[in-house]
Design a protein around this motif. Structure first.
Motif, PDB file in Angstrom:
ATOM      1  N   ALA A 102      36.733  18.136  17.660  1.00 61.35           N
ATOM      2  CA  ALA A 102      37.321  17.919  16.436  1.00 61.35           C
ATOM      3  C   ALA A 102      38.812  17.933  16.448  1.00 61.35           C
ATOM      4  N   ILE A 103      39.427  18.920  17.074  1.00 58.71           N
ATOM      5  CA  ILE A 103      40.790  18.728  17.288  1.00 58.71           C
ATOM      6  C   ILE A 103      41.987  17.992  17.397  1.00 58.71           C
ATOM      7  N   LEU A 149      49.799  15.952  25.903  1.00 61.24           N
ATOM      8  CA  LEU A 149      48.980  17.495  25.609  1.00 61.24           C
ATOM      9  C   LEU A 149      47.430  17.731  26.407  1.00 61.24           C
ATOM     10  N   SER A 150      47.767  18.784  27.323  1.00 61.82           N
ATOM     11  CA  SER A 150      46.534  18.765  27.278  1.00 61.82           C
ATOM     12  C   SER A 150      45.276  19.844  26.987  1.00 61.82           C
ATOM     13  N   ALA A 159      47.525  20.797  13.151  1.00 66.25           N
ATOM     14  CA  ALA A 159      49.158  20.645  12.308  1.00 66.25           C
ATOM     15  C   ALA A 159      49.609  21.690  13.839  1.00 66.25           C
ATOM     16  N   LEU A 160      49.666  22.367  14.222  1.00 61.92           N
ATOM     17  CA  LEU A 160      50.549  23.267  14.309  1.00 61.92           C
ATOM     18  C   LEU A 160      50.593  23.085  15.645  1.00 61.92           C
ATOM     19  N   LEU A 161      49.480  22.225  16.795  1.00 60.08           N
ATOM     20  CA  LEU A 161      50.179  21.722  18.152  1.00 60.08           C
ATOM     21  C   LEU A 161      50.850  20.242  18.282  1.00 60.08           C
ATOM     22  N   ALA A 162      50.724  19.899  16.542  1.00 61.71           N
ATOM     23  CA  ALA A 162      51.544  18.429  16.757  1.00 61.71           C
ATOM     24  C   ALA A 162      52.882  18.865  16.728  1.00 61.71           C
ATOM     25  N   ARG A 198      58.525  19.251  18.843  1.00 59.72           N
ATOM     26  CA  ARG A 198      59.699  19.958  19.303  1.00 59.72           C
ATOM     27  C   ARG A 198      59.854  20.603  20.872  1.00 59.72           C
ATOM     28  N   VAL A 199      58.452  21.089  21.238  1.00 62.75           N
ATOM     29  CA  VAL A 199      59.119  20.987  23.356  1.00 62.75           C
ATOM     30  C   VAL A 199      59.302  19.141  23.318  1.00 62.75           C
ATOM     31  N   ALA A 200      58.870  18.577  22.909  1.00 69.52           N
ATOM     32  CA  ALA A 200      58.986  17.206  23.177  1.00 69.52           C
ATOM     33  C   ALA A 200      60.822  17.007  22.682  1.00 69.52           C
TER      34      ALA A 200
END
Length: 238
Positions: free
Chosen positions: A52-53, A132-133, A224-227, A232-234
């Motif tokens: 789902a995520i 993103l794994s 939303a958090l992971l996106a 920001r990491v990228a």
């Protein structure tokens, strides 16, 4: 698509893509694992919440996703081809009798190789800035006593470029972050070893605690958090 995976969205050069190795609990009709049906809803069969995520990342945040479409109990995509756990005959203390004597080569040809060939082609065409794994972990293993207090883990093997950036960003969100916990990416990191580390591609290995990824609201919040964190990491890696 094949029965091994599905892909949502189209990766863009320099963008972010998601891979979810354990997102499905599907068992093909012609395969019998010989386990109680309720175990297919358990962590031994599926990384709860990740499908789902990943779908929300693709749909709502323009992060295309390569998503497993068969249970890890049928074929574990995050294992080397010769790893004993590729076709497990036990998992967290539960016997999987239908896998005893099963043809490893048949499972490799039917599931594992198509999954990884397609992911490799996808990444080669897109040349993303970050992979993103996405995985999730149970708060407590049935076969062990200790609890797992981390709300999210960041896993890596030898390439920790993205991890070093992401860990403090996640901690700043008020999360208890495991640095190569609840287990180490140095021990279990096949998909990212093959498709990221071997090609010098930065990657962010994320493990979400499953009791925090149960509801649609949880899924939306994590996506939303992971996106946001991944972007920001990228950006920091450029």
């Amino acid at each position: 698509m094949t029965e091994a995976f599905r892909q949502l969205g189209s990766p863009a050069p320099g963008g972010i893509v998601c891979a979810a190795d354990h997102a499905s609990n599907r068992v093909p009709d012609d395969i019998s694992l010989g386990i109680p049906t309720h175990l297919l809803e358990d962590h031994i069969a599926v990384d709860i919440g990740t499908e789902a995520i990943a779908e929300r990342l693709a749909r709502d945040h323009a992060v295309p996703a390569h998503i497993a479409a068969v249970s890890r109990l049928v074929c574990d995509f995050n294992r080397e081809e010769d790893a004993p756990g590729l076709v497990p005959d036990t998992s967290d203390g539960h016997p999987i009798p239908g896998n005893v004597g099963a043809s490893r080569e048949e499972r490799l040809n039917r599931f594992h190789r198509p999954y990884h060939s397609a992911l490799g082609e996808w990444l080669e065409q897109a040349q993303p800035a970050l992979v993103l794994s996405l995985h999730s972990f149970t708060p407590r293993l049935a076969s062990r006593e200790e609890a797992r207090p981390w709300q999210v883990g960041v896993l890596y093997n030898t390439d920790d470029r993205a991890a070093r950036i992401a860990i403090p960003l996640l901690a700043a969100e008020g999360l208890n972050v495991g640095d190569n916990l609840p287990y180490s990416g140095r021990d279990l990191n096949y998909t990212m070893n093959r498709h990221a580390e071997a090609h010098g591609r930065p990657y962010l290995g994320i493990e979400i605690r499953q009791d925090l990824a149960q509801s649609p609201e949880d899924h939306a919040r994590w996506a939303a958090l992971l996106a946001n964190i991944a972007q920001r990491v990228a950006s920091a890696l450029r």
